[in-house]
Design an enzyme around this catalytic site. Structure first.
Site, PDB file in Angstrom:
ATOM      1  N   ASP A 109       0.853  -1.190   0.000  1.00  0.00           N
ATOM      2  CA  ASP A 109       0.000   0.000   0.000  1.00  0.00           C
ATOM      3  C   ASP A 109       0.894   1.247   0.000  1.00  0.00           C
ATOM      4  O   ASP A 109       1.789   1.356  -0.840  1.00  0.00           O
ATOM      5  CB  ASP A 109      -0.954  -0.064   1.209  1.00  0.00           C
ATOM      6  N   TYR A 219      -2.842  11.157   2.539  1.00  0.00           N
ATOM      7  CA  TYR A 219      -3.676  11.367   1.350  1.00  0.00           C
ATOM      8  C   TYR A 219      -3.762  12.851   1.002  1.00  0.00           C
ATOM      9  O   TYR A 219      -3.780  13.217  -0.180  1.00  0.00           O
ATOM     10  CB  TYR A 219      -5.078  10.793   1.588  1.00  0.00           C
ATOM     11  N   HIS A 273      -6.519  -7.214  -0.289  1.00  0.00           N
ATOM     12  CA  HIS A 273      -5.524  -6.137  -0.283  1.00  0.00           C
ATOM     13  C   HIS A 273      -4.363  -6.429   0.660  1.00  0.00           C
ATOM     14  O   HIS A 273      -3.198  -6.246   0.296  1.00  0.00           O
ATOM     15  CB  HIS A 273      -6.209  -4.831   0.112  1.00  0.00           C
TER      16      HIS A 273
END
Length: 292
Positions: A109, A219, A273
């Site tokens: 990730d 983010y 994931h």
């Protein structure tokens, strides 16, 4: 602190003091062996690599860090403190702080994004690179431009740009959103992969003062300070991809082959994931085969 985080079989806890942050890590294995450094993603911390810490401790000095903003590492305030250049610099400082010149670098990730950029900028510090379920940042951008149907999956990136509300959403109702995202019926892990104690450990890490804002600032910084185009990766690269990822399409995994000299891709159909937790035995075998 949840008892699973003090399991001596996972290693010993320590800290490295960098130029502007203190980074927490868990380490195991002989310090004379090569370094294998693990870098996690969102919304995780070092504990996500527990299966790999146990697996590779006899062959490597295995070290799993809490990235800045996560777990027991420092959480500086301000979005600018989480831009990619800062995160890459952290890795550059961590490796010599641990007593090494280079490492086998493993990331998932956000950890995979940071690891790819680091390997391209500092190739002499990465012997081999292993990434899981996240491609290069420019591949993500280009892929989404040509695969518009993916945008509905990553709405949260835009939502995370809003002040305060995303943090509140993460923390309310005993962090139910994180629980369902990671391990719910429609989550990114097979139901039952995380025990109750495991889930409590993730909640504990995210509940640390300042953590909820810091992890979302990754983010925010990605949008406000987009990383520049990165150079070709020259070291051998293994990409492991859990194909049941609810967000990232498997086609992203091989999309960067043109900018990597030596890339191997391994798909795991039954994994989501968090592939290294979902199917640790398969992941560890792929890693061992690659590292040979």
């Amino acid at each position: 602190m949840p008892s699973v985080l003090n399991d001596p079989d996972l290693g010993t806890h320590g800290y490295v003091h960098l130029a502007d942050v203190k980074i927490h890590y868990v380490a195991q294995g002989d310090e004379t062996k090569p370094l294998m450094l693990f870098v996690h993603g969102f919304p995780e911390f070092w504990y996500s690599w527990r299966f790999q810490l146990r697996e590779f401790k006899n062959d490597y000095r295995v070290v799993a860090i809490d990235m800045r903003g996560y777990g027991d590492s420092d959480k500086p305030s301000g979005v600018a403190n989480y831009q990619m250049s800062k995160l890459v610099t952290d890795l550059k400082q961590i490796i010599p702080a641990l007593g090494y010149r280079s490492c086998v670098l493993v990331g998932l990730d956000w950890g995979a994004v940071i690891a790819r950029i680091f390997a391209s900028k500092h190739p002499h510090m990465v012997d081999k690179l292993i990434t899981m379920n996240c491609p290069r940042p420019d591949i993500i951008h280009n892929y989404l431009e040509t695969h518009m149907f993916e945008l509905k999956k990553v709405w949260y990136i835009l939502f995370f740009q809003v002040p305060f509300l995303p943090e509140l959403m993460l923390l309310v109702n005993d962090m139910k959103l994180m629980e369902t995202t990671m391990a719910g019926p429609n989550g990114n892990l097979t139901v039952g992969t995380l025990s109750t104690e495991d889930m409590e450990a993730y909640k504990y890490a995210l509940s640390r003062p300042g953590a909820a804002t810091a992890v979302i600032d990754y983010y925010r910084a990605f949008i406000r300070f987009p990383p520049r185009k990165i150079s070709k990766i020259s070291c051998p690269l293994l990409v492991i991809w859990g194909c049941k990822d609810m967000i990232l399409d498997r086609d992203m995994s091989a999309a960067a082959a043109a900018v990597v000299d030596n890339q191997t891709v391994k798909y795991i159909e039954e994994a989501g994931h968090w592939v290294m937790m979902d199917t640790p035995d398969i992941v560890n075998k792929h890693m061992r085969d690659f590292l040979k």
